[in-house]
Design a protein around this motif. Structure first.
Motif, PDB file in Angstrom:
ATOM      1  N   VAL A  52      25.288  35.278  25.138  1.00  0.00           N
ATOM      2  CA  VAL A  52      25.436  34.144  26.055  1.00  0.00           C
ATOM      3  C   VAL A  52      24.302  34.259  27.064  1.00  0.00           C
ATOM      4  CG1 VAL A  52      26.877  33.030  27.791  1.00  0.00           C
ATOM      5  CG2 VAL A  52      27.929  34.040  25.758  1.00  0.00           C
ATOM      6  N   PHE A  53      23.416  33.282  27.064  1.00  0.00           N
ATOM      7  CA  PHE A  53      22.257  33.332  27.939  1.00  0.00           C
ATOM      8  C   PHE A  53      22.578  32.698  29.297  1.00  0.00           C
ATOM      9  CE2 PHE A  53      20.568  33.547  23.634  1.00  0.00           C
ATOM     10  CZ  PHE A  53      19.710  34.632  23.748  1.00  0.00           C
ATOM     11  N   PRO A  54      21.945  33.179  30.363  1.00  0.00           N
ATOM     12  CA  PRO A  54      22.214  32.631  31.692  1.00  0.00           C
ATOM     13  C   PRO A  54      22.056  31.114  31.766  1.00  0.00           C
ATOM     14  CG  PRO A  54      20.956  34.654  31.877  1.00  0.00           C
ATOM     15  CD  PRO A  54      21.027  34.339  30.416  1.00  0.00           C
ATOM     16  N   PHE A  55      21.045  30.565  31.091  1.00  0.00           N
ATOM     17  CA  PHE A  55      20.836  29.127  31.183  1.00  0.00           C
ATOM     18  C   PHE A  55      22.005  28.355  30.571  1.00  0.00           C
ATOM     19  CE2 PHE A  55      18.985  29.941  26.971  1.00  0.00           C
ATOM     20  CZ  PHE A  55      19.477  28.877  26.225  1.00  0.00           C
ATOM     21  N   GLU A  56      22.702  28.943  29.583  1.00  0.00           N
ATOM     22  CA  GLU A  56      23.865  28.286  28.990  1.00  0.00           C
ATOM     23  C   GLU A  56      25.004  28.206  29.999  1.00  0.00           C
ATOM     24  OE1 GLU A  56      24.207  29.210  24.403  1.00  0.00           O
ATOM     25  OE2 GLU A  56      23.863  31.079  25.510  1.00  0.00           O
ATOM     26  N   LEU A  57      25.236  29.300  30.714  1.00  0.00           N
ATOM     27  CA  LEU A  57      26.288  29.310  31.723  1.00  0.00           C
ATOM     28  C   LEU A  57      25.972  28.338  32.866  1.00  0.00           C
ATOM     29  CD1 LEU A  57      27.110  33.109  31.916  1.00  0.00           C
ATOM     30  CD2 LEU A  57      28.692  31.295  31.257  1.00  0.00           C
ATOM     31  N   ILE A  58      24.707  28.309  33.272  1.00  0.00           N
ATOM     32  CA  ILE A  58      24.323  27.408  34.358  1.00  0.00           C
ATOM     33  C   ILE A  58      24.505  25.958  33.926  1.00  0.00           C
ATOM     34  CG2 ILE A  58      22.376  26.571  35.729  1.00  0.00           C
ATOM     35  CD1 ILE A  58      21.341  29.465  35.773  1.00  0.00           C
ATOM     36  N   SER A  59      24.117  25.639  32.695  1.00  0.00           N
ATOM     37  CA  SER A  59      24.277  24.281  32.188  1.00  0.00           C
ATOM     38  C   SER A  59      25.750  23.886  32.128  1.00  0.00           C
ATOM     39  CB  SER A  59      23.642  24.163  30.807  1.00  0.00           C
ATOM     40  OG  SER A  59      23.857  22.885  30.258  1.00  0.00           O
ATOM     41  N   ALA A  60      26.598  24.789  31.623  1.00  0.00           N
ATOM     42  CA  ALA A  60      28.031  24.499  31.548  1.00  0.00           C
ATOM     43  C   ALA A  60      28.632  24.376  32.940  1.00  0.00           C
ATOM     44  CB  ALA A  60      28.742  25.601  30.761  1.00  0.00           C
ATOM     45  N   PHE A  61      28.135  25.180  33.872  1.00  0.00           N
ATOM     46  CA  PHE A  61      28.611  25.115  35.252  1.00  0.00           C
ATOM     47  C   PHE A  61      28.286  23.746  35.845  1.00  0.00           C
ATOM     48  CE2 PHE A  61      28.101  25.861  39.831  1.00  0.00           C
ATOM     49  CZ  PHE A  61      29.246  26.583  40.133  1.00  0.00           C
ATOM     50  N   ARG A  62      27.065  23.310  35.658  1.00  0.00           N
ATOM     51  CA  ARG A  62      26.657  21.995  36.167  1.00  0.00           C
ATOM     52  C   ARG A  62      27.510  20.881  35.557  1.00  0.00           C
ATOM     53  NH1 ARG A  62      20.815  23.032  34.799  1.00  0.00           N
ATOM     54  NH2 ARG A  62      19.864  24.022  36.597  1.00  0.00           N
ATOM     55  N   ASN A  63      27.651  20.945  34.228  1.00  0.00           N
ATOM     56  CA  ASN A  63      28.413  19.903  33.543  1.00  0.00           C
ATOM     57  C   ASN A  63      29.855  19.845  34.045  1.00  0.00           C
ATOM     58  OD1 ASN A  63      26.144  19.376  32.020  1.00  0.00           O
ATOM     59  ND2 ASN A  63      26.838  20.546  30.239  1.00  0.00           N
ATOM     60  N   GLY A  64      30.435  21.025  34.239  1.00  0.00           N
ATOM     61  CA  GLY A  64      31.812  21.072  34.720  1.00  0.00           C
ATOM     62  C   GLY A  64      31.960  20.523  36.121  1.00  0.00           C
ATOM     63  N   LEU A  65      31.055  20.897  36.992  1.00  0.00           N
ATOM     64  CA  LEU A  65      31.110  20.378  38.367  1.00  0.00           C
ATOM     65  C   LEU A  65      30.989  18.860  38.379  1.00  0.00           C
ATOM     66  CD1 LEU A  65      28.952  22.874  40.485  1.00  0.00           C
ATOM     67  CD2 LEU A  65      31.444  22.721  40.359  1.00  0.00           C
TER      68      LEU A  65
END
Length: 236
Positions: A52-65
């Motif tokens: 799981v790459f950091p950019f994937e988590l950041i993208s999912a975080f943005r989408n969720g917010l």
């Protein structure tokens, strides 16, 4: 630098037993390019525990917010905080707490983010064991008889006889050896000293199974007395 020698053994001693004369020593070899890919394929395919790459988590975080908190006036602040954190900049205690709370909400209510977190946790728990099975080439002072299965990996029955914390720490060491100490690993280590393969650079054993370390007995040769438990090794 990633080691290219895939036969020499490198010794791991649990950090919490460094001062114990009878401390266990687990020996690992580095992996070839194809072997490394096979390991990653096993993690991704069989265990659904790929990287799981950091950019994937950041993208999912943005989408969720944006989906769950689009009307919240704090959304822009949270998005800015996660960007600041990703750049390695220090956050205040209150900012860190705000991100912790936001991530907790997303982990419960946003499937994309929740699955990435679950995948990251699977990898953290499973990857060290997969590495241990594939790349451990022997041990000393361990109450388990050294053996390999038909697949040339440490069998499940043997793994069950090894202290779980030692196995996780050793597997993390082996993972670091496979990728090099500078690798950005995606699962947490049990302690800082166990996380860094360079901390055991003085405990490397030779390819013939003998040890260069001076803080313990030499590693016995292949086919040492079966059943001794306290001292078992194998060449690659």
């Amino acid at each position: 630098m990633i080691p290219t020698d895939t036969t020499t053994g490198h010794a791991y001693v649990p950090s919490w037993r460094k001062d114990d004369e009878a401390a266990p020593r687990y020996f690992f070899r580095a992996a070839g390019v194809v072997e490394r890919a096979q390991m990653e394929a096993e993690l991704s395919g069989i265990f659904a525990a790929g990287r799981v790459f950091p950019f994937e988590l950041i993208s999912a975080f943005r989408n969720g917010l944006q989906a769950l908190l689009s009307d919240d006036p704090e959304i822009d602040t949270l998005l800015e905080l996660v960007e600041t954190e990703s750049r390695g900049e220090t956050l205040s205690a209150s900012d860190r707490q705000a991100l912790i709370q936001a991530r907790a909400v997303l982990a419960q209510h946003w499937p994309e983010y929740r699955e990435l977190v679950a995948q990251q946790e699977r990898r953290k728990e499973i990857a060290p064991i997969v590495v241990f099975r594939r790349f451990c080439i022997g041990w000393e002072n361990v109450d388990a008889k050294w053996s390999l299965g038909k697949d040339k990996q440490v069998p499940e029955a043997v793994l069950a006889a090894i202290d779980p914390m030692e196995m996780i720490g050793a597997g993390n060491f082996g993972y670091g050896l496979i990728y090099g100490a500078a690798d950005d690993r995606t699962f947490q280590q049990p302690s800082q000293s166990d996380a860094d393969p360079s901390t055991s650079s003085s405990d490397m054993s030779r390819a013939d199974g003998t040890s260069k370390a001076n803080d313990g007995p030499a590693t016995p040769a292949l086919n040492s007395q079966a059943g001794s438990g306290a001292s078992s090794t194998s060449g690659s």
